[in-house]
Scaffold this motif. Structure first.
Motif, PDB file in Angstrom:
ATOM      1  N   LEU A  42     -33.431   5.246   0.166  1.00  0.00           N
ATOM      2  CA  LEU A  42     -33.381   5.908   1.462  1.00  0.00           C
ATOM      3  C   LEU A  42     -34.022   5.034   2.544  1.00  0.00           C
ATOM      4  O   LEU A  42     -33.495   4.927   3.658  1.00  0.00           O
ATOM      5  N   ILE A  43     -35.121   4.392   2.217  1.00  0.00           N
ATOM      6  CA  ILE A  43     -35.754   3.480   3.174  1.00  0.00           C
ATOM      7  C   ILE A  43     -34.839   2.291   3.459  1.00  0.00           C
ATOM      8  O   ILE A  43     -34.690   1.870   4.613  1.00  0.00           O
ATOM      9  N   ALA A  44     -34.204   1.735   2.429  1.00  0.00           N
ATOM     10  CA  ALA A  44     -33.266   0.631   2.633  1.00  0.00           C
ATOM     11  C   ALA A  44     -32.096   1.067   3.504  1.00  0.00           C
ATOM     12  O   ALA A  44     -31.632   0.309   4.370  1.00  0.00           O
ATOM     13  N   LEU A  45     -31.636   2.280   3.289  1.00  0.00           N
ATOM     14  CA  LEU A  45     -30.529   2.795   4.085  1.00  0.00           C
ATOM     15  C   LEU A  45     -30.927   2.919   5.552  1.00  0.00           C
ATOM     16  O   LEU A  45     -30.198   2.465   6.450  1.00  0.00           O
ATOM     17  N   ILE A  46     -32.079   3.504   5.812  1.00  0.00           N
ATOM     18  CA  ILE A  46     -32.525   3.759   7.186  1.00  0.00           C
ATOM     19  C   ILE A  46     -32.979   2.489   7.894  1.00  0.00           C
ATOM     20  O   ILE A  46     -32.666   2.267   9.062  1.00  0.00           O
ATOM     21  N   LEU A  47     -33.730   1.630   7.198  1.00  0.00           N
ATOM     22  CA  LEU A  47     -34.325   0.463   7.850  1.00  0.00           C
ATOM     23  C   LEU A  47     -33.472  -0.804   7.790  1.00  0.00           C
ATOM     24  O   LEU A  47     -33.711  -1.729   8.560  1.00  0.00           O
ATOM     25  N   VAL A  48     -32.501  -0.862   6.882  1.00  0.00           N
ATOM     26  CA  VAL A  48     -31.693  -2.073   6.749  1.00  0.00           C
ATOM     27  C   VAL A  48     -30.218  -1.794   7.051  1.00  0.00           C
ATOM     28  O   VAL A  48     -29.632  -2.410   7.942  1.00  0.00           O
ATOM     29  N   ALA A  49     -29.622  -0.888   6.306  1.00  0.00           N
ATOM     30  CA  ALA A  49     -28.178  -0.691   6.394  1.00  0.00           C
ATOM     31  C   ALA A  49     -27.736  -0.098   7.731  1.00  0.00           C
ATOM     32  O   ALA A  49     -26.765  -0.574   8.327  1.00  0.00           O
ATOM     33  N   VAL A  50     -28.417   0.919   8.212  1.00  0.00           N
ATOM     34  CA  VAL A  50     -28.025   1.544   9.475  1.00  0.00           C
ATOM     35  C   VAL A  50     -28.204   0.579  10.649  1.00  0.00           C
ATOM     36  O   VAL A  50     -27.286   0.449  11.480  1.00  0.00           O
ATOM     37  N   PRO A  51     -29.330  -0.137  10.761  1.00  0.00           N
ATOM     38  CA  PRO A  51     -29.420  -1.138  11.844  1.00  0.00           C
ATOM     39  C   PRO A  51     -28.340  -2.224  11.742  1.00  0.00           C
ATOM     40  O   PRO A  51     -27.814  -2.659  12.769  1.00  0.00           O
ATOM     41  N   LEU A  52     -28.002  -2.645  10.526  1.00  0.00           N
ATOM     42  CA  LEU A  52     -26.925  -3.629  10.377  1.00  0.00           C
ATOM     43  C   LEU A  52     -25.591  -3.064  10.857  1.00  0.00           C
ATOM     44  O   LEU A  52     -24.776  -3.783  11.446  1.00  0.00           O
ATOM     45  N   GLY A  57     -22.366  -4.532  13.364  1.00  0.00           N
ATOM     46  CA  GLY A  57     -21.040  -3.994  13.086  1.00  0.00           C
ATOM     47  C   GLY A  57     -20.638  -4.069  11.616  1.00  0.00           C
ATOM     48  O   GLY A  57     -19.458  -4.021  11.296  1.00  0.00           O
ATOM     49  N   LEU A  58     -21.602  -4.164  10.729  1.00  0.00           N
ATOM     50  CA  LEU A  58     -21.327  -4.239   9.287  1.00  0.00           C
ATOM     51  C   LEU A  58     -21.372  -2.833   8.688  1.00  0.00           C
ATOM     52  O   LEU A  58     -22.433  -2.209   8.627  1.00  0.00           O
ATOM     53  N   ASP A  59     -20.242  -2.349   8.229  1.00  0.00           N
ATOM     54  CA  ASP A  59     -20.181  -1.015   7.623  1.00  0.00           C
ATOM     55  C   ASP A  59     -20.458  -1.021   6.129  1.00  0.00           C
ATOM     56  O   ASP A  59     -20.823   0.004   5.554  1.00  0.00           O
ATOM     57  N   GLN A  60     -20.290  -2.148   5.472  1.00  0.00           N
ATOM     58  CA  GLN A  60     -20.398  -2.237   4.015  1.00  0.00           C
ATOM     59  C   GLN A  60     -21.777  -1.829   3.477  1.00  0.00           C
ATOM     60  O   GLN A  60     -21.844  -1.066   2.512  1.00  0.00           O
ATOM     61  N   PRO A  61     -22.901  -2.305   4.062  1.00  0.00           N
ATOM     62  CA  PRO A  61     -24.205  -1.893   3.517  1.00  0.00           C
ATOM     63  C   PRO A  61     -24.428  -0.383   3.534  1.00  0.00           C
ATOM     64  O   PRO A  61     -24.960   0.186   2.587  1.00  0.00           O
ATOM     65  N   VAL A  62     -23.992   0.294   4.609  1.00  0.00           N
ATOM     66  CA  VAL A  62     -24.155   1.750   4.686  1.00  0.00           C
ATOM     67  C   VAL A  62     -23.305   2.421   3.614  1.00  0.00           C
ATOM     68  O   VAL A  62     -23.761   3.365   2.952  1.00  0.00           O
ATOM     69  N   ALA A  63     -22.088   1.913   3.430  1.00  0.00           N
ATOM     70  CA  ALA A  63     -21.204   2.518   2.426  1.00  0.00           C
ATOM     71  C   ALA A  63     -21.781   2.363   1.022  1.00  0.00           C
ATOM     72  O   ALA A  63     -21.791   3.327   0.239  1.00  0.00           O
ATOM     73  N   VAL A  64     -22.284   1.192   0.699  1.00  0.00           N
ATOM     74  CA  VAL A  64     -22.801   0.936  -0.651  1.00  0.00           C
ATOM     75  C   VAL A  64     -24.126   1.656  -0.885  1.00  0.00           C
ATOM     76  O   VAL A  64     -24.275   2.419  -1.852  1.00  0.00           O
ATOM     77  N   ILE A  65     -25.088   1.441   0.000  1.00  0.00           N
ATOM     78  CA  ILE A  65     -26.426   2.024  -0.194  1.00  0.00           C
ATOM     79  C   ILE A  65     -26.372   3.545  -0.017  1.00  0.00           C
ATOM     80  O   ILE A  65     -27.019   4.285  -0.761  1.00  0.00           O
ATOM     81  N   GLY A  66     -25.594   4.016   0.953  1.00  0.00           N
ATOM     82  CA  GLY A  66     -25.480   5.457   1.179  1.00  0.00           C
ATOM     83  C   GLY A  66     -24.858   6.172  -0.008  1.00  0.00           C
ATOM     84  O   GLY A  66     -25.326   7.237  -0.428  1.00  0.00           O
ATOM     85  N   THR A  67     -23.813   5.580  -0.578  1.00  0.00           N
ATOM     86  CA  THR A  67     -23.171   6.175  -1.752  1.00  0.00           C
ATOM     87  C   THR A  67     -24.114   6.161  -2.955  1.00  0.00           C
ATOM     88  O   THR A  67     -24.233   7.155  -3.680  1.00  0.00           O
ATOM     89  N   ALA A  68     -24.795   5.031  -3.153  1.00  0.00           N
ATOM     90  CA  ALA A  68     -25.750   4.936  -4.272  1.00  0.00           C
ATOM     91  C   ALA A  68     -26.865   5.965  -4.110  1.00  0.00           C
ATOM     92  O   ALA A  68     -27.241   6.651  -5.076  1.00  0.00           O
ATOM     93  N   HIS A  69     -27.383   6.088  -2.897  1.00  0.00           N
ATOM     94  CA  HIS A  69     -28.445   7.071  -2.656  1.00  0.00           C
ATOM     95  C   HIS A  69     -27.939   8.491  -2.929  1.00  0.00           C
ATOM     96  O   HIS A  69     -28.653   9.296  -3.535  1.00  0.00           O
ATOM     97  N   GLY A  70     -26.738   8.793  -2.515  1.00  0.00           N
ATOM     98  CA  GLY A  70     -26.182  10.133  -2.729  1.00  0.00           C
ATOM     99  C   GLY A  70     -26.059  10.481  -4.198  1.00  0.00           C
ATOM    100  O   GLY A  70     -26.474  11.563  -4.632  1.00  0.00           O
TER     101      GLY A  70
END
Length: 124
Positions: A42-52, A57-70
């Motif tokens: 969740l911290i990686a998602l909020i502090l790394v993936a969402v800012p990216l 404009g990179l959607d891939q980190p949110v898709a991967v980390i968000g799905t894994a977190h879910g």
């Protein structure tokens, strides 16, 4: 006059009564591992993936980390419920621990409190 019978604890169904209280150390370990995994993701998602996503404009980190977190949150949910039944947590404590897995950093705080109280034999 006959004395009134002392109040007794509510009786649990036999299958549940055998399960409650058994395997608490193993269930606590499973819960702790999943609390940390979910918290870190969740911290990686909020502090790394969402800012990216919004800065680069990179959607891939949110898709991967968000799905894994879910998916891993679902496993965290199951392990926390298993521990709650085995350690006889209160409904309020169980709900608060489950909600803590959705708030960055709070899952670590809830894990420490739940671990301390469970090891002491107290209800969360």
């Amino acid at each position: 006059m006959a004395a009134e019978p002392a109040a007794t604890a509510p009786r649990l169904p036999r299958a549940l009564a055998r399960r409650v209280g058994q395997g608490v150390p193993a269930a606590l370990t499973r819960y702790r591992v999943m609390a940390w995994v979910v918290g870190v993701l969740l911290i990686a998602l909020i502090l790394v993936a969402v800012p990216l996503k919004y800065a680069a404009g990179l959607d891939q980190p949110v898709a991967v980390i968000g799905t894994a977190h879910g998916w891993l949150y679902f496993i965290f949910f199951l392990t926390a419920c298993d521990l709650a039944v085995r350690a006889r947590w209160t409904l309020r404590g169980t709900v608060l621990v489950l909600l803590a897995g959705t708030v960055p950093i709070l899952s670590f705080v809830a894990e420490r409190i739940a671990t301390r109280k469970t090891r002491a034999g107290e209800r969360v």
